[in-house]
Write a protein that holds these residues in place. Sequence first.
Motif, PDB file in Angstrom:
ATOM      1  N   TYR A 396       0.837  -1.191   0.000  1.00 49.72           N
ATOM      2  CA  TYR A 396       0.000   0.000   0.000  1.00 49.72           C
ATOM      3  C   TYR A 396       0.869   1.238   0.000  1.00 49.72           C
ATOM      4  O   TYR A 396       2.048   1.179   0.363  1.00 49.72           O
ATOM      5  CB  TYR A 396      -0.946   0.009   1.199  1.00 49.72           C
ATOM      6  CG  TYR A 396      -0.271  -0.232   2.533  1.00 49.72           C
ATOM      7  CD1 TYR A 396       0.184   0.830   3.316  1.00 49.72           C
ATOM      8  CD2 TYR A 396      -0.093  -1.529   3.020  1.00 49.72           C
ATOM      9  CE1 TYR A 396       0.793   0.609   4.543  1.00 49.72           C
ATOM     10  CE2 TYR A 396       0.526  -1.757   4.239  1.00 49.72           C
ATOM     11  CZ  TYR A 396       0.962  -0.684   4.995  1.00 49.72           C
ATOM     12  OH  TYR A 396       1.576  -0.902   6.207  1.00 49.72           O
ATOM     13  N   GLU A 397       0.301   2.334  -0.418  1.00 51.02           N
ATOM     14  CA  GLU A 397       1.000   3.612  -0.441  1.00 51.02           C
ATOM     15  C   GLU A 397       0.378   4.564   0.575  1.00 51.02           C
ATOM     16  O   GLU A 397      -0.835   4.571   0.758  1.00 51.02           O
ATOM     17  CB  GLU A 397       0.932   4.251  -1.830  1.00 51.02           C
ATOM     18  CG  GLU A 397       1.744   3.535  -2.892  1.00 51.02           C
ATOM     19  CD  GLU A 397       1.650   4.239  -4.228  1.00 51.02           C
ATOM     20  OE1 GLU A 397       0.780   5.142  -4.370  1.00 51.02           O
ATOM     21  OE2 GLU A 397       2.423   3.889  -5.125  1.00 51.02           O
ATOM     22  N   THR A 398       1.215   5.368   1.190  1.00 53.43           N
ATOM     23  CA  THR A 398       0.731   6.418   2.088  1.00 53.43           C
ATOM     24  C   THR A 398       1.557   7.685   1.854  1.00 53.43           C
ATOM     25  O   THR A 398       2.720   7.619   1.435  1.00 53.43           O
ATOM     26  CB  THR A 398       0.857   6.025   3.568  1.00 53.43           C
ATOM     27  OG1 THR A 398       2.241   5.817   3.883  1.00 53.43           O
ATOM     28  CG2 THR A 398       0.068   4.767   3.875  1.00 53.43           C
ATOM     29  N   ARG A 399       0.955   8.812   2.156  1.00 52.46           N
ATOM     30  CA  ARG A 399       1.697  10.067   2.086  1.00 52.46           C
ATOM     31  C   ARG A 399       2.648  10.214   3.262  1.00 52.46           C
ATOM     32  O   ARG A 399       3.639  10.941   3.178  1.00 52.46           O
ATOM     33  CB  ARG A 399       0.712  11.243   2.047  1.00 52.46           C
ATOM     34  CG  ARG A 399       0.027  11.435   0.714  1.00 52.46           C
ATOM     35  CD  ARG A 399      -1.094  12.442   0.791  1.00 52.46           C
ATOM     36  NE  ARG A 399      -2.279  11.890   1.457  1.00 52.46           N
ATOM     37  CZ  ARG A 399      -3.431  12.527   1.560  1.00 52.46           C
ATOM     38  NH1 ARG A 399      -3.564  13.750   1.074  1.00 52.46           N
ATOM     39  NH2 ARG A 399      -4.466  11.963   2.156  1.00 52.46           N
ATOM     40  N   GLN A 400       2.338   9.580   4.372  1.00 47.98           N
ATOM     41  CA  GLN A 400       3.138   9.722   5.575  1.00 47.98           C
ATOM     42  C   GLN A 400       4.075   8.526   5.761  1.00 47.98           C
ATOM     43  O   GLN A 400       3.849   7.440   5.223  1.00 47.98           O
ATOM     44  CB  GLN A 400       2.233   9.845   6.802  1.00 47.98           C
ATOM     45  CG  GLN A 400       1.558   8.549   7.256  1.00 47.98           C
ATOM     46  CD  GLN A 400       0.246   8.252   6.534  1.00 47.98           C
ATOM     47  OE1 GLN A 400      -0.010   8.796   5.471  1.00 47.98           O
ATOM     48  NE2 GLN A 400      -0.575   7.381   7.115  1.00 47.98           N
ATOM     49  N   THR A 401       5.124   8.750   6.533  1.00 45.91           N
ATOM     50  CA  THR A 401       5.978   7.655   6.982  1.00 45.91           C
ATOM     51  C   THR A 401       5.263   6.923   8.107  1.00 45.91           C
ATOM     52  O   THR A 401       4.818   7.538   9.071  1.00 45.91           O
ATOM     53  CB  THR A 401       7.331   8.182   7.492  1.00 45.91           C
ATOM     54  OG1 THR A 401       8.009   8.827   6.422  1.00 45.91           O
ATOM     55  CG2 THR A 401       8.181   7.063   8.049  1.00 45.91           C
ATOM     56  N   VAL A 402       5.117   5.619   7.978  1.00 43.84           N
ATOM     57  CA  VAL A 402       4.460   4.813   9.010  1.00 43.84           C
ATOM     58  C   VAL A 402       5.515   4.330  10.000  1.00 43.84           C
ATOM     59  O   VAL A 402       6.450   3.613   9.637  1.00 43.84           O
ATOM     60  CB  VAL A 402       3.705   3.616   8.382  1.00 43.84           C
ATOM     61  CG1 VAL A 402       3.179   2.687   9.470  1.00 43.84           C
ATOM     62  CG2 VAL A 402       2.560   4.124   7.504  1.00 43.84           C
ATOM     63  N   ASP A 403       5.373   4.743  11.250  1.00 46.66           N
ATOM     64  CA  ASP A 403       6.317   4.355  12.304  1.00 46.66           C
ATOM     65  C   ASP A 403       5.965   3.024  12.944  1.00 46.66           C
ATOM     66  O   ASP A 403       6.826   2.372  13.544  1.00 46.66           O
ATOM     67  CB  ASP A 403       6.358   5.431  13.391  1.00 46.66           C
ATOM     68  CG  ASP A 403       6.837   6.771  12.874  1.00 46.66           C
ATOM     69  OD1 ASP A 403       7.952   6.823  12.335  1.00 46.66           O
ATOM     70  OD2 ASP A 403       6.090   7.766  12.987  1.00 46.66           O
ATOM     71  N   GLY A 404       4.707   2.623  12.858  1.00 44.38           N
ATOM     72  CA  GLY A 404       4.265   1.405  13.511  1.00 44.38           C
ATOM     73  C   GLY A 404       4.908   0.158  12.933  1.00 44.38           C
ATOM     74  O   GLY A 404       5.284   0.116  11.760  1.00 44.38           O
ATOM     75  N   VAL A 405       5.004  -0.861  13.777  1.00 38.22           N
ATOM     76  CA  VAL A 405       5.566  -2.158  13.400  1.00 38.22           C
ATOM     77  C   VAL A 405       4.505  -3.225  13.670  1.00 38.22           C
ATOM     78  O   VAL A 405       3.949  -3.286  14.771  1.00 38.22           O
ATOM     79  CB  VAL A 405       6.846  -2.456  14.212  1.00 38.22           C
ATOM     80  CG1 VAL A 405       7.399  -3.829  13.862  1.00 38.22           C
ATOM     81  CG2 VAL A 405       7.895  -1.372  13.978  1.00 38.22           C
ATOM     82  N   SER A 406       4.237  -4.058  12.704  1.00 38.38           N
ATOM     83  CA  SER A 406       3.203  -5.073  12.864  1.00 38.38           C
ATOM     84  C   SER A 406       3.543  -6.020  14.015  1.00 38.38           C
ATOM     85  O   SER A 406       4.674  -6.506  14.136  1.00 38.38           O
ATOM     86  CB  SER A 406       3.047  -5.878  11.577  1.00 38.38           C
ATOM     87  OG  SER A 406       2.173  -6.985  11.780  1.00 38.38           O
ATOM     88  N   PHE A 407       2.531  -6.288  14.854  1.00 32.08           N
ATOM     89  CA  PHE A 407       2.735  -7.261  15.924  1.00 32.08           C
ATOM     90  C   PHE A 407       2.131  -8.624  15.574  1.00 32.08           C
ATOM     91  O   PHE A 407       1.963  -9.479  16.452  1.00 32.08           O
ATOM     92  CB  PHE A 407       2.215  -6.750  17.276  1.00 32.08           C
ATOM     93  CG  PHE A 407       0.786  -6.251  17.297  1.00 32.08           C
ATOM     94  CD1 PHE A 407      -0.282  -7.129  17.355  1.00 32.08           C
ATOM     95  CD2 PHE A 407       0.523  -4.883  17.313  1.00 32.08           C
ATOM     96  CE1 PHE A 407      -1.587  -6.674  17.418  1.00 32.08           C
ATOM     97  CE2 PHE A 407      -0.776  -4.415  17.370  1.00 32.08           C
ATOM     98  CZ  PHE A 407      -1.842  -5.311  17.428  1.00 32.08           C
ATOM     99  N   VAL A 408       1.849  -8.858  14.289  1.00 30.10           N
ATOM    100  CA  VAL A 408       1.378 -10.177  13.860  1.00 30.10           C
ATOM    101  C   VAL A 408       2.360 -11.282  14.255  1.00 30.10           C
ATOM    102  O   VAL A 408       1.935 -12.359  14.690  1.00 30.10           O
ATOM    103  CB  VAL A 408       1.083 -10.185  12.347  1.00 30.10           C
ATOM    104  CG1 VAL A 408       0.939 -11.622  11.821  1.00 30.10           C
ATOM    105  CG2 VAL A 408      -0.203  -9.406  12.052  1.00 30.10           C
ATOM    106  N   PRO A 409       3.702 -11.077  14.146  1.00 30.07           N
ATOM    107  CA  PRO A 409       4.610 -12.139  14.594  1.00 30.07           C
ATOM    108  C   PRO A 409       4.415 -12.539  16.057  1.00 30.07           C
ATOM    109  O   PRO A 409       4.600 -13.714  16.414  1.00 30.07           O
ATOM    110  CB  PRO A 409       5.999 -11.537  14.366  1.00 30.07           C
ATOM    111  CG  PRO A 409       5.803 -10.575  13.246  1.00 30.07           C
ATOM    112  CD  PRO A 409       4.440  -9.977  13.490  1.00 30.07           C
TER     113      PRO A 409
END
Length: 518
Positions: A396-409
């Motif tokens: 996906y594309e976003t205008r902002q930098t995403v700082d979050g990290v997926s916690f699916v692992p």
Amino acid sequence: MRRLHYALPLAAVLPVPGAAAQRPNTSAAPDTRPNIILFLVDDMGWQDTSVPFWTERTFYNDRYETPNMEQLAERGMLFTQAYACSLSSPTRCSLMTGCNAARHGVTNWTLYRDTPTDDRSQTLRLPDWNYNGICQVEGVNNTFVADTFVELLRRSGYHTIHCGKAHWGAIDTPGENPCHFGFETNIAGHAAGGPATYLSEQNFGYDAEGNPRSPFAIPGLERYWQTGTFATEALTQEALRALDKAKACGQPFYLYMSHYAIHVPIDRDERYFAKYKAKGLSDKEAAYASLIEGMDKSLGDIMQWLEENGLAQNTILLFMGDNGGFCTSTAWRDEPLYTQNYPLNCGKGSAYEGGIREPMIVCWPGVTRPGSRCDSYVMIEDYFPTILEMAGVRRYETRQTVDGVSFVPLLRGTGDPSRGRSLYWNFPNLWADSQGPGIAATATVRRDNWKLIYYYETGRRELFDIPNDISEKHDVAEEHPDVVERLSKELGRYLRKVGGMRPTFLETGRPCPWPDEL
């Protein structure tokens, strides 16, 4: 500039949002991706539940009755170190954008356009933060423009429902309306961050002619006026009506069940008030406990709806609080103390654990191990990439930098993204709703066991070994100057990198030093 993000594929490889078709081809196979429900509670303390999130039960766990939270924890994974911001708007803007609050700049709560909500200071000039909130379009001053994960879900084929509190944008800005952020259905969401009243006898804050008596009046619940229906129950019934429609759509759905409870005012939910009075609680404490149990009943009703409609095994349910419990000093406030966040220090508005550590449970049938427990830390902005990964949105594309990290692992037991990771908070503000201890302009970093709190006004730096001092009673900065310096450098570098804001001194006009500039 748009940024392309990749996530691990789960159920499907979906197109990058853009000019391509916005809905899946109706001739294709049915979309079997999971439904997703995020159940967010306002101002809920870490121990405002019968579910113990600590290594031992507290008297609060015995005071409150939340059987549906207990059931959810038995079915899924309980997180003991889930973090958010210390106030509502910063948390909710991080949730929606995936950005740390230092980056999006909505560092205090929002309400009126072009009107900061900061308390006054005799020594500091507070920064020109983004008091108009987040926005989906350019052109509004003091906003952070971003793409939300909800819009990305909608474009990928999810039916999106908002119910309850929004609090992302100021009145008369585009950000006040949840539908501007990708929600196809909006129930009672607007600019205000709390209810005028939970009581239908008071029309949830409207007069008899339908005019709001305050900006906190809850919109859209007219059918419940004068019926004796508590606001928490009214929102739940509206959410269930929306879920009935969602099921008929044949699409996977995302429901953001964002309760106003348990935010002030502490109105009595008469369904549960007498029970807690019988336990010996004061009127205020019993009313607070009734708000909590009413919220839990809502969770149970939604879980029951999933079971009755055969959707429980294909629905992910995430439970989270938005900031710490409202814990204040009776020395300056007339109303009695009704929560203390024990064993955590302080509460809402504070950088101490009582202000930022939240109850969190995730139930993902077939993925989370029933009755499991996760002691790794996660942050509110992590929900952005996590939910998209759960939905099978691979890129996906976003205008902002995403700082979050997926916690699916963490949910799958395949890895620990918290190892070697730092969490950051920036609150260069003064919260006007509280003058209790621990409420100050601060910047904070948590890395592994260590947590550093930096005070902009005084330059004081406190260091705590959180696993061994969860109540933050022992500042060990003098014993570990090397750790203080290392974390100060890291925090200072991060704040400068993401465009973090800081106050200035009124006397000199000079900015407060960054934590590594002392």
